[in-house]
Design a protein around this motif. Structure first.
Motif: not given
Lengths: 271, 310
Positions: A1-9, A11-16, B104-113
């Motif tokens: 696992m690379t760093d960026s893969a961990t970071r993306r995972a 992000h997905t968790m935060i998004g959920i 909304g801006l914070a979330l938009a910036l987040f989803f931009r990644r």
């Protein structure tokens, strides 16, 4: 696992988590609708013992209102698209100083509060007998759907090359026939987008349902929910079951037509 | 020879077509023009006229609506609820928009990644915005219910509060609760528009900025925000215009109560016309709403002029 893969995972968790927080009320609506009757607000976090009593009650009391809403929303889609499509084509392809005047009028129309329209339509409907009628509500709901549909359709039709219609014209087709035979089929996706939003606007309408109907008779489901809230909040399961049923079109459209919805939200506002 | 005749026939046919065609062109726009006139032009004129009339319940029986000058407007201003409705409208509008936009801006910036499932999560986020407002109101009423609502039960369970908060039943909290619900409803729309604005900023700008040491906060202030300003301007003006006239949510959550704590210009206009049947006074209030929207509309049209000209 690379760093960026961990970071993306991560992000997905935060998004959920963000999505879970934002959609919690929607979950709660479904959860509360599945509680047995009585004061269901004591519901736990999970509907461990789901009951459909709320839905039975909702369907028997609000089933007719759901059908009324469906008829009104469908009517609004048909009427607003029929009026908007030719107008959007004209505003995108004809060269005239009236084009910018028309666009300005549409933009200004978005500033006019619904209560202004309700005030005026009530007095007019009262005189011509459109109060408590489905055509009256369809027409009123076009005030939400029509400007939006024109803007959405126009922003797509701007990209049509004039040569497309010219070719048909050389073959002797009239302007209107060329519009129906060529422009409308090509604009299918934008027609779907505009139609979806027209449906949602009309299905969600509460203001016109409240003001342009008097006692009994025609009652869209939004008004049914409002009357539940006023009279019998003891039966939360029936209220929430009606809310869930009223939310179905929004959910279906979101899942079935994701890309159109996002396109519509952006197109209608910015273009 | 044959060629020349053919050209002439085509030319003649075209000339005849052109005259019929300008009529056809009018017919393309006519239905929409009539509908817009009936649904927007007529109401605006009718409200202006009604606001100068004694247009009440009696009018519906006798058909008489005598002109009374500006009396409806003086009645509106001298009403004891007027200043409170003005203040509530301002608080509701500013509070809603500030947080909708900020979050909304914070979330938009987040989803931009870019990350797995990002697009799916972002589109599911739209759901609160698509629900009928009265459905959202009903749901939030059950969540905010004082004794058994899930919010108070959770907060009590976590020992964050001793007493249940009367979210919708106390004049001092109700407006905040109503604004909170409206923020929840508005966030998805703000995320979507801001995200589409962010997506249009070319990646090269950030790459170039990185070479100059513009990363993180500096990248935001020097690259993101300047490029997002046009979209943000449109969004904020749209926000004002849409929020100032909100009626469904307030009627569904509190009906303007408790003790008129959540009355706004829109709810007052509704009550004058459709509860008290004083259409003249209701029209005066709704004209004030139009005037306020119009002030912002001027900003809005300025910021969208570029989009229209394209």
């Amino acid at each position: 696992m690379t760093d960026s893969a961990t970071r993306r995972a991560t992000h997905t968790m935060i998004g959920i988590v963000i999505l879970a927080v934002m959609l919690f009320p929607v979950y709660w609506m479904v959860n509360a609708s599945l509680q047995p009757s009585g004061n269901t607000l004591t519901a736990g976090f999970l509907p461990l013992d789901p009951s459909f009593a709320g839905y039975r009650r909702a369907l028997s009391e609000q089933g007719g209102n759901l059908v009324t809403s469906l008829i009104i929303a469908t009517g609004t889609v048909v009427l607003s698209l029929a009026i908007a499509a030719p107008c959007a084509y004209a505003l995108s392809q004809f060269r005239s100083r009236w084009v910018s005047i028309g666009l300005l009028a549409i933009l200004i129309s978005q500033m006019i509060p619904g209560i202004v329209i309700a005030n005026a339509l009530y007095t007019a409907y009262e005189r011509i007998g459109l109060l408590n009628s489905i055509p009256g509500l369809i027409l009123a709901n076009c005030s939400n759907a029509l400007p939006f549909a024109i803007l959405i359709l126009r922003s797509f039709m701007l990209s049509l090359p004039p040569s497309l219609v010219e070719a048909a014209r050389v073959d002797g087709a009239g302007l209107f026939r060329a519009f129906v035979a060529i422009v409308l089929p090509i604009s299918r996706n934008s027609l779907i987008t505009a139609g979806l939003f027209s449906f949602l606007f009309s299905w969600s309408d509460f203001l016109f349902a409240l003001t342009l109907t008097t006692k009994g008779g025609i009652r869209p489901v939004t008004l049914g929910i409002y009357q539940y809230l006023g009279t019998q909040v003891q039966n939360w399961n029936a209220v929430m079951a009606t809310a869930v049923l009223s939310a179905i079109p929004a959910v279906v459209l979101l899942i079935a037509a994701q890309k159109y919805i996002a396109a519509g939200a952006v197109g209608g506002a910015v273009k | 020879m044959a060629q020349a005749t053919l050209t002439r026939t085509v030319a003649v046919r075209r000339g005849r077509g052109r005259r019929g065609e300008s009529l056809t062109k009018v017919l393309f726009v006519l239905p929409a023009a009539l509908a817009m006139g009936a649904l927007f032009g007529y109401p605006v004129v009718k409200n202006l006229v009604m606001s100068l009339q004694d247009y009440g319940l009696r009018t519906f029986f006798t058909g008489e609506a005598p002109f009374i000058g500006l009396k409806n407007y003086s009645a509106m201003v001298s009403d004891q609820l007027f200043s409170q409705a003005m203040v509530n409208t301002a608080l509701f509008t500013i509070g809603s928009i500030a947080f909708q936009f900020g979050i909304g801006l914070a979330l938009a910036l987040f989803f931009r990644r870019r990350f797995p499932l990002g697009g799916l999560l972002r589109s599911l986020l739209l759901l609160p915005w698509l629900l009928p407002l009265i459905v959202s109101s009903a749901t939030w009423r059950s969540i905010l219910e004082q004794d058994n609502g899930i919010l108070n039960r959770t907060l009590t369970g976590l020992n964050l509060i001793d007493q249940p908060v009367p979210w919708l039943n106390s004049p001092s909290v109700a407006l905040i609760a109503v604004i909170g619900v409206n923020i929840w409803i508005g966030i998805p729309f703000n995320v979507t528009l801001l995200y589409s604005g962010l997506a249009e900023i070319p990646e090269e700008l950030y790459e170039a900025g990185q070479l100059d040491g513009a990363t993180g906060w500096r990248a935001f202030t020097h690259i993101t925000w300047p490029n997002l300003r046009a979209v943000a301007g449109v969004l904020l003006m749209l926000g004002v215009v849409y929020t100032i006239k909100v009626l469904d949510i307030i009627l569904g959550l509190t009906g303007g109560g408790p003790a008129n704590a959540t009355q706004t210009l829109a709810t007052q206009s509704y009550e004058r016309s459709f509860v008290d049947f004083k259409f003249g006074e209701g029209a005066a209030l709704s004209n004030l709403l139009i005037a306020l929207s119009f002030v912002f509309a001027i900003f809005y049209l300025r910021s969208t002029r570029r989009a229209v000209d394209e």
